[in-house]
Structures are given as structure tokens and as C-alpha cells.
Design a protein around this motif. Sequence first.
Motif, PDB file in Angstrom:
ATOM      1  N   PRO A 191       4.769   0.448  -3.042  1.00 48.31           N
ATOM      2  CA  PRO A 191       4.050   1.820  -3.125  1.00 48.31           C
ATOM      3  C   PRO A 191       4.367   1.983  -4.396  1.00 48.31           C
ATOM      4  N   ASP A 192       3.068   2.917  -4.960  1.00 49.81           N
ATOM      5  CA  ASP A 192       3.268   3.513  -6.419  1.00 49.81           C
ATOM      6  C   ASP A 192       3.878   4.834  -6.550  1.00 49.81           C
ATOM      7  N   ASP A 196       1.549   8.069  -3.007  1.00 44.79           N
ATOM      8  CA  ASP A 196       0.519   7.712  -2.133  1.00 44.79           C
ATOM      9  C   ASP A 196      -0.439   6.736  -2.164  1.00 44.79           C
ATOM     10  N   GLY A 197      -0.260   5.896  -3.092  1.00 45.94           N
ATOM     11  CA  GLY A 197      -1.326   4.845  -3.613  1.00 45.94           C
ATOM     12  C   GLY A 197      -0.309   3.426  -3.164  1.00 45.94           C
ATOM     13  N   TRP A 199      -5.174  -2.158  -6.889  1.00 41.34           N
ATOM     14  CA  TRP A 199      -4.656  -0.640  -6.495  1.00 41.34           C
ATOM     15  C   TRP A 199      -5.660  -0.016  -5.699  1.00 41.34           C
ATOM     16  N   THR A 200      -4.914   0.602  -4.630  1.00 43.49           N
ATOM     17  CA  THR A 200      -5.766   1.493  -3.556  1.00 43.49           C
ATOM     18  C   THR A 200      -5.042   2.478  -3.036  1.00 43.49           C
ATOM     19  N   THR A 201      -5.647   3.473  -2.306  1.00 49.05           N
ATOM     20  CA  THR A 201      -4.906   4.305  -1.258  1.00 49.05           C
ATOM     21  C   THR A 201      -5.884   4.834  -0.336  1.00 49.05           C
ATOM     22  N   ASN A 202      -5.135   5.560   0.631  1.00 52.78           N
ATOM     23  CA  ASN A 202      -6.142   6.200   1.705  1.00 52.78           C
ATOM     24  C   ASN A 202      -7.170   6.978   1.097  1.00 52.78           C
TER      25      ASN A 202
END
Length: 72
Positions: free
Chosen positions: A11-12, A15-16, A28-31
Motif C-alpha cells: 500500500p502507498d 489508497d493506492g 502503481w495503481t488504485t481503485n
Amino acid sequence: HDELGWLYGQPDGADGLWLWKEGMGWLWTTNGVFPYLFRHDAGHWLMYLTSVGGEVYLYSYASGVTINVKKQ
């Protein structure tokens, strides 16, 4: 991951999610952003396309080509 293969996730803190994939380094990604992935070492965006027969296909916005990555 069923399609991307073995990934190490971290986790970053905002929330990423950072994902480490052998041969690609940190992504890197996120919802709300996936299927787009930011490739840290190259400094550009990729888009997850599909997985077929144990191989993953990503589109590179930097080069404009499809990348074939073996699922591990």
C-alpha cells in the motif's frame, strides 16, 4: 493474481497500491485507475489489456506498442 501472475503488493498510504512484478519492477495503481498502471522505472503509463495462455498483454502509452509479459 489470476491474470497478472505473481505480484508483491505494498500500500502507498493514500489508497493506492504499489505492485512489484518480476521483469517490470514497480507498478502503481488504485481503485478507479486500474486497468491503468504507472511503471515507476520507466516513468510512463501502461494499460492492462488481457491475459491469454499464460502471457499478459499491456499497452505502453510511451511507445504505442503492446508489451507481452510472461505470467510468473
